[in-house]
Write a protein that holds these residues in place. Structure first.
Motif, PDB file in Angstrom:
ATOM      1  N   ILE A  72      -5.950  -1.235   6.902  1.00 45.01           N
ATOM      2  CA  ILE A  72      -5.811  -2.275   5.886  1.00 45.01           C
ATOM      3  C   ILE A  72      -4.614  -3.150   6.250  1.00 45.01           C
ATOM      4  O   ILE A  72      -3.519  -2.639   6.491  1.00 45.01           O
ATOM      5  N   GLN A  73      -4.840  -4.441   6.279  1.00 41.83           N
ATOM      6  CA  GLN A  73      -3.759  -5.365   6.622  1.00 41.83           C
ATOM      7  C   GLN A  73      -2.857  -5.546   5.411  1.00 41.83           C
ATOM      8  O   GLN A  73      -3.281  -6.090   4.399  1.00 41.83           O
ATOM      9  N   GLY A  74      -1.631  -5.104   5.542  1.00 39.50           N
ATOM     10  CA  GLY A  74      -0.657  -5.206   4.467  1.00 39.50           C
ATOM     11  C   GLY A  74       0.469  -4.226   4.715  1.00 39.50           C
ATOM     12  O   GLY A  74       0.346  -3.293   5.510  1.00 39.50           O
ATOM     13  N   GLU A  75       1.557  -4.445   4.026  1.00 37.76           N
ATOM     14  CA  GLU A  75       2.709  -3.551   4.134  1.00 37.76           C
ATOM     15  C   GLU A  75       2.344  -2.192   3.550  1.00 37.76           C
ATOM     16  O   GLU A  75       1.802  -2.107   2.450  1.00 37.76           O
TER      17      GLU A  75
ATOM     18  N   GLN B 299     -10.699  -6.343   0.809  1.00 33.82           N
ATOM     19  CA  GLN B 299     -11.080  -7.385  -0.144  1.00 33.82           C
ATOM     20  C   GLN B 299     -10.414  -7.140  -1.507  1.00 33.82           C
ATOM     21  O   GLN B 299      -9.865  -8.058  -2.115  1.00 33.82           O
ATOM     22  N   PHE B 300     -10.465  -5.912  -1.982  1.00 26.82           N
ATOM     23  CA  PHE B 300      -9.814  -5.576  -3.251  1.00 26.82           C
ATOM     24  C   PHE B 300      -8.316  -5.832  -3.158  1.00 26.82           C
ATOM     25  O   PHE B 300      -7.714  -6.422  -4.051  1.00 26.82           O
ATOM     26  N   TYR B 301      -7.724  -5.376  -2.078  1.00 28.52           N
ATOM     27  CA  TYR B 301      -6.268  -5.516  -1.880  1.00 28.52           C
ATOM     28  C   TYR B 301      -5.860  -6.985  -1.952  1.00 28.52           C
ATOM     29  O   TYR B 301      -4.877  -7.324  -2.611  1.00 28.52           O
ATOM     30  N   GLU B 302      -6.582  -7.842  -1.269  1.00 26.60           N
ATOM     31  CA  GLU B 302      -6.229  -9.265  -1.244  1.00 26.60           C
ATOM     32  C   GLU B 302      -6.403  -9.934  -2.586  1.00 26.60           C
ATOM     33  O   GLU B 302      -5.620 -10.813  -2.955  1.00 26.60           O
TER      34      GLU B 302
ATOM     35  N   ARG C 280      -6.569  -8.280  -5.780  1.00 26.23           N
ATOM     36  CA  ARG C 280      -5.969  -7.653  -6.950  1.00 26.23           C
ATOM     37  C   ARG C 280      -4.535  -7.161  -6.782  1.00 26.23           C
ATOM     38  O   ARG C 280      -3.882  -6.842  -7.762  1.00 26.23           O
ATOM     39  N   VAL C 281      -4.058  -7.075  -5.539  1.00 27.53           N
ATOM     40  CA  VAL C 281      -2.723  -6.510  -5.336  1.00 27.53           C
ATOM     41  C   VAL C 281      -1.730  -7.548  -4.871  1.00 27.53           C
ATOM     42  O   VAL C 281      -0.636  -7.644  -5.419  1.00 27.53           O
ATOM     43  N   ILE C 282      -2.079  -8.347  -3.872  1.00 27.18           N
ATOM     44  CA  ILE C 282      -1.088  -9.271  -3.310  1.00 27.18           C
ATOM     45  C   ILE C 282      -1.075 -10.639  -3.950  1.00 27.18           C
ATOM     46  O   ILE C 282      -0.269 -11.472  -3.578  1.00 27.18           O
ATOM     47  N   GLU C 283      -1.941 -10.885  -4.916  1.00 31.51           N
ATOM     48  CA  GLU C 283      -1.919 -12.185  -5.598  1.00 31.51           C
ATOM     49  C   GLU C 283      -0.626 -12.423  -6.318  1.00 31.51           C
ATOM     50  O   GLU C 283      -0.009 -11.591  -6.874  1.00 31.51           O
TER      51      GLU C 283
ATOM     52  N   ILE D 283       0.864  -1.170   0.000  1.00 29.75           N
ATOM     53  CA  ILE D 283       0.000   0.000   0.000  1.00 29.75           C
ATOM     54  C   ILE D 283       0.905   1.226   0.000  1.00 29.75           C
ATOM     55  O   ILE D 283       1.796   1.336   0.834  1.00 29.75           O
ATOM     56  N   ALA D 284       0.704   2.117  -0.942  1.00 28.76           N
ATOM     57  CA  ALA D 284       1.430   3.386  -0.978  1.00 28.76           C
ATOM     58  C   ALA D 284       0.394   4.472  -0.700  1.00 28.76           C
ATOM     59  O   ALA D 284      -0.672   4.484  -1.310  1.00 28.76           O
TER      60      ALA D 284
END
Length: 119
Positions: free
Chosen positions: A18-21, A111-114, A116-119, A2-3
């Protein structure tokens, strides 16, 4: 990843939900992997300069944008930065949040992050 860019603290707060770096956008930041952009809206619907400069270098890795704004300025400019970024980079506008938003917003962003981004 996430930026995010935060001016008042609202976007920083959203990113923390949001759970993520997560990394705050600073001058010269260079990323080499997919990210979700979370930004504020400047002026009356404008993209903040530091976000525009960041995207010039890193836009190819941007998978979606979340924007915070203030609906008190009118719906014709509310979240305008997100709309402009989504259109320019042909990416999804994941969510427009009024100020810090709500838990349902964070759930949708997560939900989007999981997916579309971290896949």
């Amino acid at each position: 990843m996430i930026a995010y860019a935060s001016r008042t603290g609202n976007v920083r707060y959203i990113a923390s939900k949001i759970q993520g770096e997560a990394v705050e956008i600073k001058e010269g930041l260079q990323l080499d992997k997919p990210f979700l952009l979370i930004t504020y809206t400047d002026g009356l619907g404008d993209i903040p300069l530091k976000v525009a400069q960041f995207l010039e270098r890193n836009g190819a890795f941007c998978k979606g944008v979340v924007v915070s704004g203030n609906s008190n300025f009118g719906h014709h400019v509310f979240g305008g930065a997100g709309e402009k970024i989504a259109s320019s980079y042909r990416i999804p506008l994941v969510r427009k949040l009024d100020l810090r938003g709500y838990q349902e917003d964070y759930n949708a962003i997560q939900q989007f992050y999981e997916k579309r981004v971290i896949e």
